[in-house]
Design an enzyme around this catalytic site. Structure first.
Site, PDB file in Angstrom:
ATOM      1  N   LYS A 139      16.873   8.359   3.124  1.00 19.84           N
ATOM      2  CA  LYS A 139      17.874   9.410   3.190  1.00 19.84           C
ATOM      3  C   LYS A 139      18.499   9.531   1.810  1.00 19.84           C
ATOM      4  CE  LYS A 139      21.790   9.213   3.201  1.00 19.84           C
ATOM      5  NZ  LYS A 139      22.847   9.236   2.102  1.00 19.84           N
TER       6      LYS A 139
ATOM      7  N   THR B 124      21.372   7.300  -4.343  1.00 20.79           N
ATOM      8  CA  THR B 124      22.232   7.289  -3.156  1.00 20.79           C
ATOM      9  C   THR B 124      21.400   7.213  -1.965  1.00 20.79           C
ATOM     10  OG1 THR B 124      23.920   8.703  -3.800  1.00 20.79           O
ATOM     11  CG2 THR B 124      23.788   8.397  -1.568  1.00 20.79           C
TER      12      THR B 124
ATOM     13  N   ASN C 238      30.207  19.547  -2.056  1.00 22.99           N
ATOM     14  CA  ASN C 238      30.836  18.356  -2.608  1.00 22.99           C
ATOM     15  C   ASN C 238      32.336  18.498  -2.790  1.00 22.99           C
ATOM     16  OD1 ASN C 238      28.811  16.090  -3.422  1.00 22.99           O
ATOM     17  ND2 ASN C 238      27.757  18.027  -3.776  1.00 22.99           N
TER      18      ASN C 238
ATOM     19  N   SER D  95      36.756  16.015   3.528  1.00 22.71           N
ATOM     20  CA  SER D  95      37.621  16.728   4.470  1.00 22.71           C
ATOM     21  C   SER D  95      36.818  17.470   5.526  1.00 22.71           C
ATOM     22  CB  SER D  95      38.517  17.706   3.712  1.00 22.71           C
ATOM     23  OG  SER D  95      37.761  18.605   2.940  1.00 22.71           O
TER      24      SER D  95
END
EC number: 2.3.1.35
Length: 404
Positions: A189, A200, A399, A404
């Site tokens: 992933k 990442t 991003n 949020s």
């Protein structure tokens, strides 16, 4: 698909359970508010349990990375538990205790299931937002669930690949079936914060080849250096990057080191291409190749400089063949350069020759999704390639609202 004698097949419809001796599962433990799959387990049934790993070079390492690095000093793994929906990074001693508790819970559940397992045989991986503790009540309940949902067939591997996704749009998995009757499978992933030092990424590779930990580590390090370490989307480096390679030895076939190296490389390269294609906000898949550098290291530095340059990336988003931005970017690289020797081509069309624009350079068509940038520095024989993408409105939007 019919297997032809003497052929090696690479299949994207298969993943970590393609090699013999592996089970996997993915479940919704409630870590993600969406209710999507968020907890995966990959289990090695043996008879061998050799393993190796490579990890982020970021000095700020997540608790699961610190735990799994310790576990792998034994060169042995029975299981990998992976969660999405929370990175468990920058969570202090309590976060490390959560990782330890997760490994203990997996070991206990596997032992109850019938396979005596210790926490020291369990790798833990997490991905998601940095800075928040994981909801351990949900995660630990999910551990018992995922152990009992394990499948030996391809379904389990597919579910696991879905469960580790964060901002990914699609799961990434592939399997290589070697003509000598052993297999390497993998899932990964990663869609944002893709940069060298892995990307990442969480990536689990499995093989039923019989191999010692040292052989696995050599194959994995060589493959990662040539693939994941040369995928650079946004220059950011994650706290959680982890790539693991597990061997069950179930085929009872010990391949030559060169054959193992090549197979692991091909699987990693394919997963790397899938990560590039699904990077956040991507509209262009870009390959930057630098040739004619004084050294390979210089070529790699120059290629990274171009791949990370925001003006280059935004021009590519607009399909603008702005070769001047490429020259400006490479000129900032701390390497040996002669501006009058630099030549640039886009998709094979010369746009700059020896530091001067070529006829028709502004008319080169970059509307296709795949763009090849080749820069010849003209000062030596060093060359290197970096995969990257454009920089789109969607990347900024995704991003800017991630937490949020």
């Amino acid at each position: 698909m019919t297997d032809l004698a003497g052929t090696t097949r690479l299949l994207r419809a298969q993943g970590v359970t393609a090699p013999a001796g592996f089970r996997a599962a993915g479940v919704a433990a409630g870590i993600k508010a969406s209710g999507a799959l968020d907890l995966a387990l990959v289990f090695n049934e043996g008879p061998d349990y050799a393993a190796a790993g490579v990890f982020t070079r970021n000095q700020v390492k997540a608790a699961p990375v610190l735990w799994t690095q310790q576990v792998l000093t034994t060169g042995r793994l029975r299981a990998v538990i992976l969660n999405s929906g929370g990175a468990n990074a920058c969570t202090g001693p309590a976060g490390f205790a959560d990782t330890h508790a997760t490994a203990e819970a997996v070991a206990a559940a596997l032992s109850d299931w019938g396979t005596e397992t210790g926490a020291i045989e369990v790798a833990v991986c997490s991905t998601g937002l940095i800075g928040d503790r994981l909801p351990m009540d949900k995660l630990l309940a999910g551990v018992a669930h995922v152990v009992h949902e394990m499948h030996g067939g391809l379904v389990g591997g597919d579910e696991a690949a879905h469960a580790i996704m964060t901002t990914d749009n699609v799961p990434k998995q592939v399997a290589l079936h070697h003509h000598d009757n052993w297999t390497v499978g993998g899932m990964a992933k990663g869609a944002g914060m893709l940069a060298p030092s892995l990307a990442t990424m969480l990536c689990v590779l499995t093989t039923d080849a019989a191999a010692e930990p040292a052989a696995l580590e050599r194959a994995l390090r060589r493959a990662a250096a040539a693939t994941f370490d040369r995928l650079d989307i946004d220059g950011s480096c994650s706290t959680n990057d982890t790539v693991l390679l597990l061997s069950s030895g179930a085929s009872e076939i010990p391949p030559a080191q060169a054959d193992l190296d090549e197979a692991v490389l091909r699987v990693c390269d394919d997963l790397c291409a899938q990560l590039q294609a699904d990077a956040e906000g991507v509209t262009k898949r870009v390959t930057v190749t630098v040739t004619g550098a004084a050294t390979e290291d210089d070529a790699l530095v120059a290629a990274r400089q171009i791949a990370r340059d925001s003006l280059v990336k935004t021009a590519l988003f607009g399909s603008d063949p702005n070769w001047g931005r490429v020259l400006a970017a490479v000129g900032m690289a701390p390497i040996t350069l002669d501006p009058d020797r630099i030549s640039v081509s886009f998709n094979g069309a010369a746009v700059c020759v020896h530091g001067v624009g070529a006829p028709g350079a502004r008319e080169v068509d970059l509307s296709d999704a795949d763009i090849d940038i080749t820069v010849d520095l003209g000062v030596g024989d060093g060359q290197a390639r970096i995969r990257t993408t454009d920089l789109s409105h969607a990347y900024v939007e995704e991003n800017s609202a991630y937490s949020s």
